[in-house]
Enzyme design. Structure first.
Site, PDB file in Angstrom:
ATOM      1  N   VAL A  86     108.922 119.164 -61.520  1.00 23.14           N
ATOM      2  CA  VAL A  86     107.917 118.095 -61.406  1.00 23.14           C
ATOM      3  C   VAL A  86     108.585 116.747 -61.681  1.00 23.14           C
ATOM      4  O   VAL A  86     108.373 115.763 -60.966  1.00 23.14           O
ATOM      5  CB  VAL A  86     106.760 118.335 -62.401  1.00 23.14           C
ATOM      6  CG1 VAL A  86     105.718 117.229 -62.278  1.00 23.14           C
ATOM      7  CG2 VAL A  86     106.130 119.695 -62.155  1.00 23.14           C
ATOM      8  N   PRO A 132     116.226 117.730 -72.691  1.00 22.68           N
ATOM      9  CA  PRO A 132     117.357 118.517 -73.186  1.00 22.68           C
ATOM     10  C   PRO A 132     118.031 119.300 -72.063  1.00 22.68           C
ATOM     11  O   PRO A 132     119.171 119.718 -72.198  1.00 22.68           O
ATOM     12  CB  PRO A 132     116.726 119.452 -74.222  1.00 22.68           C
ATOM     13  CG  PRO A 132     115.255 119.409 -73.975  1.00 22.68           C
ATOM     14  CD  PRO A 132     114.937 118.183 -73.215  1.00 22.68           C
ATOM     15  N   PRO A 151      95.915 121.116 -21.564  1.00 22.67           N
ATOM     16  CA  PRO A 151      95.142 121.998 -20.689  1.00 22.67           C
ATOM     17  C   PRO A 151      93.640 122.009 -20.957  1.00 22.67           C
ATOM     18  O   PRO A 151      92.910 122.700 -20.253  1.00 22.67           O
ATOM     19  CB  PRO A 151      95.763 123.367 -20.964  1.00 22.67           C
ATOM     20  CG  PRO A 151      96.412 123.261 -22.289  1.00 22.67           C
ATOM     21  CD  PRO A 151      96.773 121.839 -22.510  1.00 22.67           C
ATOM     22  N   ASP A 161      89.896 112.267 -14.445  1.00 27.00           N
ATOM     23  CA  ASP A 161      89.434 113.101 -13.333  1.00 27.00           C
ATOM     24  C   ASP A 161      88.874 114.417 -13.841  1.00 27.00           C
ATOM     25  O   ASP A 161      88.769 114.617 -15.052  1.00 27.00           O
ATOM     26  CB  ASP A 161      90.570 113.310 -12.329  1.00 27.00           C
ATOM     27  CG  ASP A 161      91.823 113.821 -13.002  1.00 27.00           C
ATOM     28  OD1 ASP A 161      91.724 114.814 -13.740  1.00 27.00           O
ATOM     29  OD2 ASP A 161      92.900 113.221 -12.818  1.00 27.00           O
ATOM     30  N   LYS A 203      89.373 114.111  -8.904  1.00 25.26           N
ATOM     31  CA  LYS A 203      90.157 114.676  -7.817  1.00 25.26           C
ATOM     32  C   LYS A 203      89.847 116.141  -7.770  1.00 25.26           C
ATOM     33  O   LYS A 203      89.901 116.828  -8.767  1.00 25.26           O
ATOM     34  CB  LYS A 203      91.635 114.548  -8.151  1.00 25.26           C
ATOM     35  CG  LYS A 203      92.284 113.317  -7.639  1.00 25.26           C
ATOM     36  CD  LYS A 203      93.731 113.585  -7.792  1.00 25.26           C
ATOM     37  CE  LYS A 203      94.567 112.355  -7.831  1.00 25.26           C
ATOM     38  NZ  LYS A 203      95.914 112.716  -8.223  1.00 25.26           N
ATOM     39  N   GLY A 230      95.120 115.801 -16.693  1.00 24.45           N
ATOM     40  CA  GLY A 230      95.114 117.154 -17.240  1.00 24.45           C
ATOM     41  C   GLY A 230      96.542 117.659 -17.375  1.00 24.45           C
ATOM     42  O   GLY A 230      97.409 117.311 -16.567  1.00 24.45           O
ATOM     43  N   GLY A 231      96.807 118.444 -18.409  1.00 25.58           N
ATOM     44  CA  GLY A 231      98.141 119.027 -18.583  1.00 25.58           C
ATOM     45  C   GLY A 231      99.186 117.969 -18.822  1.00 25.58           C
ATOM     46  O   GLY A 231      99.027 117.083 -19.661  1.00 25.58           O
ATOM     47  N   ASP A 232     100.261 118.047 -18.062  1.00 26.22           N
ATOM     48  CA  ASP A 232     101.361 117.090 -18.191  1.00 26.22           C
ATOM     49  C   ASP A 232     101.386 116.204 -16.939  1.00 26.22           C
ATOM     50  O   ASP A 232     101.255 116.707 -15.823  1.00 26.22           O
ATOM     51  CB  ASP A 232     102.677 117.872 -18.309  1.00 26.22           C
ATOM     52  CG  ASP A 232     103.863 116.942 -18.314  1.00 26.22           C
ATOM     53  OD1 ASP A 232     104.050 116.255 -19.332  1.00 26.22           O
ATOM     54  OD2 ASP A 232     104.582 116.884 -17.297  1.00 26.22           O
ATOM     55  N   MET A 253      97.266 125.589  -8.654  1.00 31.74           N
ATOM     56  CA  MET A 253      96.419 125.287  -7.494  1.00 31.74           C
ATOM     57  C   MET A 253      96.487 126.397  -6.448  1.00 31.74           C
ATOM     58  O   MET A 253      96.489 126.130  -5.247  1.00 31.74           O
ATOM     59  CB  MET A 253      96.847 123.952  -6.849  1.00 31.74           C
ATOM     60  CG  MET A 253      96.566 122.764  -7.733  1.00 31.74           C
ATOM     61  SD  MET A 253      97.174 121.223  -7.047  1.00 31.74           S
ATOM     62  CE  MET A 253      98.877 121.226  -7.591  1.00 31.74           C
ATOM     63  N   ALA A 275      92.203 127.831 -19.087  1.00 34.12           N
ATOM     64  CA  ALA A 275      93.040 128.266 -20.198  1.00 34.12           C
ATOM     65  C   ALA A 275      92.881 127.358 -21.414  1.00 34.12           C
ATOM     66  O   ALA A 275      92.721 126.141 -21.253  1.00 34.12           O
ATOM     67  CB  ALA A 275      94.498 128.263 -19.760  1.00 34.12           C
TER      68      ALA A 275
HETATM   69  N1  SAH Z   1      99.286 118.316 -14.459  1.00 32.57           N
HETATM   70  C1  SAH Z   1      98.565 119.553 -14.604  1.00 32.57           C
HETATM   71  C2  SAH Z   1      98.437 120.279 -13.295  1.00 32.57           C
HETATM   72  C3  SAH Z   1      97.578 119.578 -12.308  1.00 32.57           C
HETATM   73  S1  SAH Z   1      97.398 120.484 -10.810  1.00 32.57           S
HETATM   74  C4  SAH Z   1      99.273 120.429 -15.644  1.00 32.57           C
HETATM   75  O1  SAH Z   1     100.371 120.065 -16.100  1.00 32.57           O
HETATM   76  O2  SAH Z   1      98.730 121.446 -16.011  1.00 32.57           O
HETATM   77  C5  SAH Z   1      95.867 121.274 -11.060  1.00 32.57           C
HETATM   78  C6  SAH Z   1      96.055 122.761 -11.327  1.00 32.57           C
HETATM   79  O3  SAH Z   1      96.493 122.970 -12.651  1.00 32.57           O
HETATM   80  C7  SAH Z   1      94.795 123.581 -11.215  1.00 32.57           C
HETATM   81  O4  SAH Z   1      94.478 123.900  -9.884  1.00 32.57           O
HETATM   82  C8  SAH Z   1      95.169 124.804 -12.006  1.00 32.57           C
HETATM   83  O5  SAH Z   1      95.992 125.648 -11.246  1.00 32.57           O
HETATM   84  C9  SAH Z   1      96.024 124.211 -13.114  1.00 32.57           C
HETATM   85  N2  SAH Z   1      95.256 123.993 -14.348  1.00 32.57           N
HETATM   86  C10 SAH Z   1      95.046 122.843 -14.984  1.00 32.57           C
HETATM   87  N3  SAH Z   1      94.364 123.029 -16.124  1.00 32.57           N
HETATM   88  C11 SAH Z   1      94.168 124.349 -16.224  1.00 32.57           C
HETATM   89  C12 SAH Z   1      93.548 125.195 -17.177  1.00 32.57           C
HETATM   90  N4  SAH Z   1      92.992 124.712 -18.284  1.00 32.57           N
HETATM   91  N5  SAH Z   1      93.539 126.530 -16.963  1.00 32.57           N
HETATM   92  C13 SAH Z   1      94.109 127.051 -15.862  1.00 32.57           C
HETATM   93  N6  SAH Z   1      94.701 126.304 -14.929  1.00 32.57           N
HETATM   94  C14 SAH Z   1      94.739 124.973 -15.099  1.00 32.57           C
END
Ligand code: SAH
Length: 498
Positions: free
Chosen positions: A50, A70, A252, A275, A297, A328-330, A410, A439
């Site tokens: 401590v 000590p 995601p 989107d 989109k 969405g995603g990356d 997709m 997902a």
């Molecule tokens: N930039 C995004 C992808 C965009 S293209 C990424 O990095 O994830 C869009 C596609 O991503 C969708 O048609 C599907 O195939 C996938 N997608 C995005 N989010 C998803 C999710 N939560 N669960 C499953 N597929 C997902």
């Protein structure tokens, strides 16, 4: 003389009385201060773990530290050997306290701690006994350290665990680069003061700097560039906010999978373009008064053409707005992020790309499908099942290689054609395939079958976009490794091989 409570009192005493009554509701039991200890003599009583923690804290504040004990734990002995602390190799005696600026007692003997406390307090020296507010004249807060920016949290010594929880939340909200930003801004303090005599203007200037792309530039480590821009703005007396575009991956769908950086930019944006892939729960985390523009989109049904989105980004940034393009995603994985920033670069608009967890990583983790595996897959390939003209042209010989996982983005609309093509190019019809819908969210659904059975399983399952298709031996592991989603109660349907 006014009488307070029936007792005649001096004006001063009456003042105290009234003040005391008014404040009864909100007494601040401990008065918060930040104390300069650089070069000041401080005493630490105790030589255990401590004490070591406290020693490090005091040394980081530049204190001239004497430890009375000590025995010393190894790390304290090392600090002694390297000349960072002085050591009194003895039990505590009242004589040690004289001349100290601050005292901390960290022994496990309450009587010793009490003696330290009494001696220090008798001499008017602030003293803290670790975890013992009763014996302490001051308490040490939980701190978030972004020196020179420091945030101290205290529960008055009552619930230190709560203070630590709050601290953890603050840690996640305050970017690591804030210390650097604070140091940077401090360097220009006098210059800015000299340039703007007016306090309002000065504040506007600092706000435009600290909330704009310049600050991001400093936090990303490019102080030279930031300095040039700051000096330019200063010379021009420019206090208008500087526009910028942040292309941010929102992951995601599950809000817990946002990055700290994404969340912070979401909370400071003026305008957000989003989107359908961005879940409503995520939009709730965007600054309340930010303007929201849906540029939705969907495959072959674009609410706004890509070119329109690109020029909208440019226009908004040129108006001085902090524009967040949430994806969405990356953003750089099938996100057309590259196209969106090309035009920004052409127009010299500051932009930043913040990576997100791509849906393949999210789906894999939440469906229990490791994308690579020493026994089953040495590589993983991400492809899109969708081409601009609606056809699929993929490099089938490359995709049907053994020991490889293929993730199709997709691809749902073309799943029958995709599975048939894998078989036609030599993959075993029994190769496991999964489709993972939404997902990582609480609507996630996972269907597992084979190249032969999956299209049939999907029909009538109600599974729609967004969904990913995962092809490869690793998919078979989901029945064992997909436990996580089942524990969380999501629907997992396993389609059986014939
Ligand atoms: N930039 C995004 C992808 C965009 S293209 C990424 O990095 O994830 C869009 C596609 O991503 C969708 O048609 C599907 O195939 C996938 N997608 C995005 N989010 C998803 C999710 N939560 N669960 C499953 N597929 C997902």
């Amino acid at each position: 003389m006014p009488a307070v409570g029936g007792v005649e009192a001096s004006p001063t005493a009456a003042g105290w009385g009234i003040l005391g009554d008014q404040l009864q509701e909100r007494v601040v039991e401990y008065f918060p201060i930040f104390m300069r200890l650089t070069g000041e003599p401080c005493l630490l009583v105790g030589g255990g773990e401590v004490a070591l923690r406290k020693a490090r804290l005091l040394l980081s504040a530049g204190a001239r530290l004497t430890v009375v004990a000590p025995q010393l734990v190894d790390e304290l002995a090392a600090l002694l050997a390297s000349g960072q602390i002085a050591h009194v190799d003895a039990c505590f005696s009242a004589l040690h306290v004289g001349g100290q600026r601050l005292v901390i007692a960290a022994t496990n003997d309450r009587e010793v701690n009490r003696l330290v406390s009494q001696t220090a307090q008798a001499q008017g020296i602030p003293v803290n006994v670790v975890d013992d507010p009763e014996l302490s004249s001051y308490i040490t807060p939980a701190i978030v350290d972004r020196s020179p920016l420091v945030i101290a949290v205290s529960t008055g010594g009552g619930v230190p665990v709560l203070a630590r929880l709050i601290r953890a939340r603050l840690e996640s909200l305050i970017p690591a680069g804030f210390g650097r930003l604070a140091r940077f801004a401090t360097r220009f303090r006098e210059q800015v003061k000299a340039r703007f005599g007016n306090v309002e203007e000065r504040r506007a200037f600092w706000e435009s700097v600290l909330e704009g792309p310049l600050a991001e530039c400093v936090m990303n480590g490019d102080e030279r560039q930031a300095e040039t821009e700051l000096l330019q703005r200063l010379a021009a007396g420019d206090t208008t906010p500087a526009g910028a575009v942040y292309l941010v991956g929102a992951g995601p769908g599950n809000p817990d999978l946002l990055t700290f950086r994404a969340l912070r930019l979401m909370q400071q944006a003026d305008v957000v373009l989003y989107d359908n892939l961005v879940a409503p729960e995520l939009m709730e985390l965007v600054r309340r008064d930010a303007e929201r523009i849906f540029v939705g989109k969907q495959r072959a049904n674009h609410a706004m053409a890509q070119e329109e989105i690109n020029s909208l980004l440019v226009r908004l940034a040129q108006e001085g707005k902090r524009v967040l393009r949430l994806k969405g995603g990356d953003p750089f994985t099938f996100g057309r992020g590259g196209e969106e920033i090309e035009l920004l670069a052409e127009h010299n608009i500051p932009f930043e790309v913040v990576p997100g967890i791509t849906s393949a990583s999210g789906a894999a983790a939440y469906a229990g499908i490791p994308l690579t595996h020493r026994d089953h897959a040495q590589s993983v390939v991400f492809v899109t099942g969708h081409k601009k003209d609606g056809s699929i042209q993929l490099d089938w010989p490359a995709l049907t290689r053994p020991d490889q996982t293929v993730v199709v983005y997709m691809g749902l609309a073309m799943v029958a054609e995709i599975c048939a093509a894998f078989i036609a190019h030599g993959k075993a019809p029994t190769t496991p395939v999964a489709v993972v819908h939404r997902a990582t969210t609480d609507q996630q659904r996972t269907l597992v079958g084979t190249l032969q059975t999956l299209p049939g399983l999907i029909q009538g399952s109600g599974i729609s976009s967004p969904s990913l298709i995962i092809v490869g031996e690793v998919v078979a592991l989901s029945s064992r490794l997909g436990w996580f989603r089942r524990v969380e109660g999501a629907a997992v349907t396993i389609g059986h091989d014939e």
